[in-house]
Design an enzyme around this catalytic site. Structure first.
Site, mmCIF file in Angstrom:
data_model
loop_
_atom_site.group_PDB
_atom_site.id
_atom_site.type_symbol
_atom_site.label_atom_id
_atom_site.label_comp_id
_atom_site.label_asym_id
_atom_site.label_seq_id
_atom_site.Cartn_x
_atom_site.Cartn_y
_atom_site.Cartn_z
ATOM 1 N N ASP A 155 0.822 -1.205 0.000
ATOM 2 C CA ASP A 155 0.000 0.000 0.000
ATOM 3 C C ASP A 155 0.865 1.267 0.000
ATOM 4 O OD1 ASP A 155 -2.110 -1.709 0.066
ATOM 5 O OD2 ASP A 155 -2.610 -1.380 2.182
ATOM 6 N N GLY A 156 1.982 1.224 0.708
ATOM 7 C CA GLY A 156 2.871 2.388 0.762
ATOM 8 C C GLY A 156 3.433 2.750 -0.595
ATOM 9 N N ASN A 173 -4.662 8.955 1.337
ATOM 10 C CA ASN A 173 -5.196 8.310 2.545
ATOM 11 C C ASN A 173 -5.723 9.318 3.562
ATOM 12 O OD1 ASN A 173 -5.198 5.583 2.083
ATOM 13 N ND2 ASN A 173 -3.504 5.101 3.445
ATOM 14 N N ASP A 176 -5.094 13.327 21.434
ATOM 15 C CA ASP A 176 -3.804 13.116 20.781
ATOM 16 C C ASP A 176 -3.759 13.725 19.390
ATOM 17 O OD1 ASP A 176 -2.740 11.858 22.927
ATOM 18 O OD2 ASP A 176 -2.750 9.841 22.089
#
Length: 303
Positions: free
Chosen positions: A51-52, A147, A177
């Protein structure tokens, strides 16, 4: 047919030391990330990896993206539906025009730094100029994101405290966060790990997901694809925030800086193995084990 290969790929010792590839590599055209613009010279992309690799290929094209054929050679492979074992027949089939495509929407992100405006009002000796017009000559940083955009607290131990605007109206302040703004494609990445729902890539939407919010009622929400989102540090924030785009180009966000997010006009056309619906549910089952459960036994009438 002209084939472009990234320069650092050909410099890999595993390839450069192999005599079998020596004659072939001389016929390749090469490019380097951030140095060579090949966006107007490419008609078809083949990704070999996970996917990267597909996210990286998307980042190379800041406007129109050619059709992408993604072969699964990585670990997860949610976005890479094609198996490399049968690449010859699949590539031939695609070149002949037999393919289904899913248009994966991307986000257009603009980052405006306040300190650029401050520099614009001063000359080389730090004397404030009389002209009130601000024209720093610096354009806002712009990114195409497949993404997600992630705004987090970075190395600070304090809560992230950022304001979230929708079409110019303050809708909430995120205390936690951080926050994830994702496409439907990105809904099955970091967002789903933070508790978001999964959205089919054909659905025109933007998902907003808090990261560990300090509130029991702050749930992920889905907004229409046509809205404009803006993220800024709250005035009373104790620390700065950090932003990344598909896990890359990480940078600090200070007071006065703004991140504007809209749906891009340039989606990524991804070639399917079967069709957009079957491929997506196949990925949910194979990669994320969606709704995998041991079957309930049949109830015997004798009991």
């Amino acid at each position: 047919m002209v084939v472009y290969v990234e320069q650092k790929v050909l410099e890999d010792p595993a390839i450069s030391a192999d005599e079998k590839f020596e004659a072939i590599t001389k016929r390749f055209c090469t490019f380097r990330e951030d140095l060579d613009d090949i966006s107007n010279q490419v008609d078809f992309i083949i990704c070999l990896g996970g996917d990267g690799t597909l996210l990286y290929a998307s980042s190379l094209f800041q406007e129109s993206v050619p059709p992408v054929m993604a072969f699964h050679l990585g670990s997860l492979g949610f976005l890479t539906p094609l198996k490399f074992d049968t690449y010859q027949s699949q590539v031939t089939q695609i070149i002949e025009g037999n393919a289904a495509i899913v248009l994966r929407s991307r986000l257009k992100v603009m980052v405006l730094k306040e300190n650029w405006d401050k520099k614009a009002r001063m000359d080389e000796k730090d004397i404030i100029l009389s002209n009130g017009d601000v024209d720093s000559g610096q354009k806002p940083l712009q990114y195409q994101v497949l993404n997600e955009v992630v705004v987090d607290r970075g190395p600070s131990s304090y809560l992230s405290n950022v304001d979230l605007f929708l079409d110019g109206h303050l809708i909430t302040t995120v205390q936690g966060d951080g926050v994830i703004v994702s496409t439907p494609t990105g809904s099955t990445a970091y967002a789903v790990a933070a508790g978001a729902s999964m959205i089919h890539p054909n659905v025109p939407a933007i998902m907003i997901t808090p990261i560990c919010p300090h509130s029991l009622s702050f749930r992920p929400i889905v907004v229409p694809a046509g809205v404009e989102l803006k993220v800024m540090l709250s005035q009373d924030a104790r620390n700065t925030a950090w932003v990344s785009f598909d896990g890359r180009k990480r940078q600090e966000i200070c007071h006065g800086d703004s991140i504007t997010i809209t749906t891009s006009c340039f989606p990524l056309p991804s070639i399917c193995f079967r069709d957009p619906v079957n491929d997506w549910f196949e990925s949910l089952a194979q990669c994320l084990h969606w709704n995998v459960r041991k079957k309930q036994n049949y109830l015997d009438e004798e009991f």
